[in-house]
Design a protein around this motif. Structure first.
Motif, PDB file in Angstrom:
ATOM      1  N   PHE A   1      -5.548   4.939   2.042  1.00 17.33           N
ATOM      2  CA  PHE A   1      -6.486   4.373   1.072  1.00 17.33           C
ATOM      3  C   PHE A   1      -7.915   4.388   1.597  1.00 17.33           C
ATOM      4  O   PHE A   1      -8.861   4.535   0.830  1.00 17.33           O
TER       5      PHE A   1
ATOM      6  N   GLU B   1      -4.670  -5.812   7.784  1.00 17.75           N
ATOM      7  CA  GLU B   1      -4.876  -5.263   6.445  1.00 17.75           C
ATOM      8  C   GLU B   1      -5.550  -3.887   6.508  1.00 17.75           C
ATOM      9  O   GLU B   1      -5.163  -2.957   5.789  1.00 17.75           O
TER      10      GLU B   1
ATOM     11  N   LEU C   1      -4.093  -0.238   5.183  1.00 18.01           N
ATOM     12  CA  LEU C   1      -4.829   0.622   4.252  1.00 18.01           C
ATOM     13  C   LEU C   1      -5.059   2.007   4.842  1.00 18.01           C
ATOM     14  O   LEU C   1      -4.968   3.019   4.139  1.00 18.01           O
TER      15      LEU C   1
ATOM     16  N   GLU D   1       0.810  -1.213   0.000  1.00 15.15           N
ATOM     17  CA  GLU D   1       0.000   0.000   0.000  1.00 15.15           C
ATOM     18  C   GLU D   1       0.847   1.268   0.000  1.00 15.15           C
ATOM     19  O   GLU D   1       0.539   2.239  -0.679  1.00 15.15           O
TER      20      GLU D   1
END
Length: 296
Positions: A256, A247, A251, A205
């Motif tokens: 994100f 995860e 992010l 990422e």
């Protein structure tokens, strides 16, 4: 229509609203107690374009029609502090609860009474016209709060977006300079891969900077006649929950995603095991894909 045993007029029946709404002026006129409000932590967008945080949510008794046409139900209402020509907005939850079918052409709604028989409720053409004209006179957007209490969070959010855009452009400039000053030796230059060979590159990422909104913005083209789907929360094992947590943190750190409470579309994540034993987190967009028009 009677709400909390009081006769209420100027009610908008809106099949496009995902919630029932009672405005603060009507809330006060009904002499309701604010202690009965349950707190909510999400914003709603009105038909005039304003973004507002409800004062809370409250459950009230509702009576539609009288005598043989009577229908009694309990319904939840979001309490909104905003100017409006209406006292109450009857959204899809209440329309569905009474089995209502709305005809804007006939300015009427058919529904089922307490005995399960068909009944009809008609609106006032004069009142409808007055409310419509009043709504047109209101500004396109309104603020729920004034002063520093409302402006500071918005100012911080604008600064954050501006800082992210500046960092993105700086990073792109560095990459451009690096490529211009890079002169690989002949033996290091790219060569065609032998037939049958391929290369798989997997980026993390933090190696993929965000896309500037000026370049591209993604919007969902949801069909108007589609029912909103809120998937029920799925249960995962401890191992999968840990992988999901890691995860999501990655992010969020990369910018994100950000924490957000949505009252409408909700989808679960799906954990897929990769060949190397690690897990990839996907999102179950099955329902949303069905609701969106195809690109081609």
């Amino acid at each position: 229509m009677r709400i909390a045993n009081w006769e209420v007029d100027k009610i908008l029946i809106d099949g496009g609203s995902s919630a029932n709404i009672i405005y603060i002026s009507a809330f006060n006129e009904l002499k309701l107690d604010r202690k009965d409000l349950k707190r909510v932590n999400y914003e709603v967008t009105g038909f005039n374009g304003s973004r507002l945080t409800p004062k809370g949510i409250i459950e009230l008794s509702v009576r539609v029609g009288e005598r043989s046409r009577r229908r009694d139900v309990q319904a939840e209402f979001l309490v909104i502090n905003s100017p409006s020509p209406y006292n109450v907005i009857m959204g899809r939850p209440l329309i569905h609860k009474i089995g209502g079918v709305v005809s804007t052409y006939h300015l009427a709604m058919a529904y089922t009474n307490n005995e399960g028989w068909l009944a009809k409720l008609s609106g006032s053409q004069k009142t409808t016209q007055q409310c419509y004209i009043t709504a047109l006179k209101q500004p396109a957007k309104t603020r729920q709060q004034s002063g520093s209490e409302r402006r500071l969070p918005e100012k911080r959010e604008r600064k954050s977006r501006k800082r992210k855009r500046e960092e993105y452009h700086k990073e792109k400039h560095k990459q451009k300079l690096a490529m211009e000053n890079f002169e690989p030796a002949k033996e290091e230059m790219a060569r065609p891969l032998p037939s049958g060979e391929h290369v798989t590159v997997e980026l993390t990422e933090d190696e993929m900077p965000e896309i500037d909104p000026a370049v591209m913005v993604h919007r969902l083209n949801v069909k108007e006649d589609i029912r909103i789907v809120r998937q029920k929360k799925r249960s995962f094992s401890a191992e999968k929950n840990q992988a999901i947590q890691e995860e999501v943190e990655n992010l969020m750190e990369a910018g994100f995603v950000e924490p957000r409470d949505y009252p409408e579309w909700l989808a679960n994540v799906v954990m897929v095991k990769k060949a190397n034993g690690q897990r990839r987190m996907c999102v179950d967009f099955t329902d949303l894909n069905k609701a969106c028009s195809k690109d081609c």
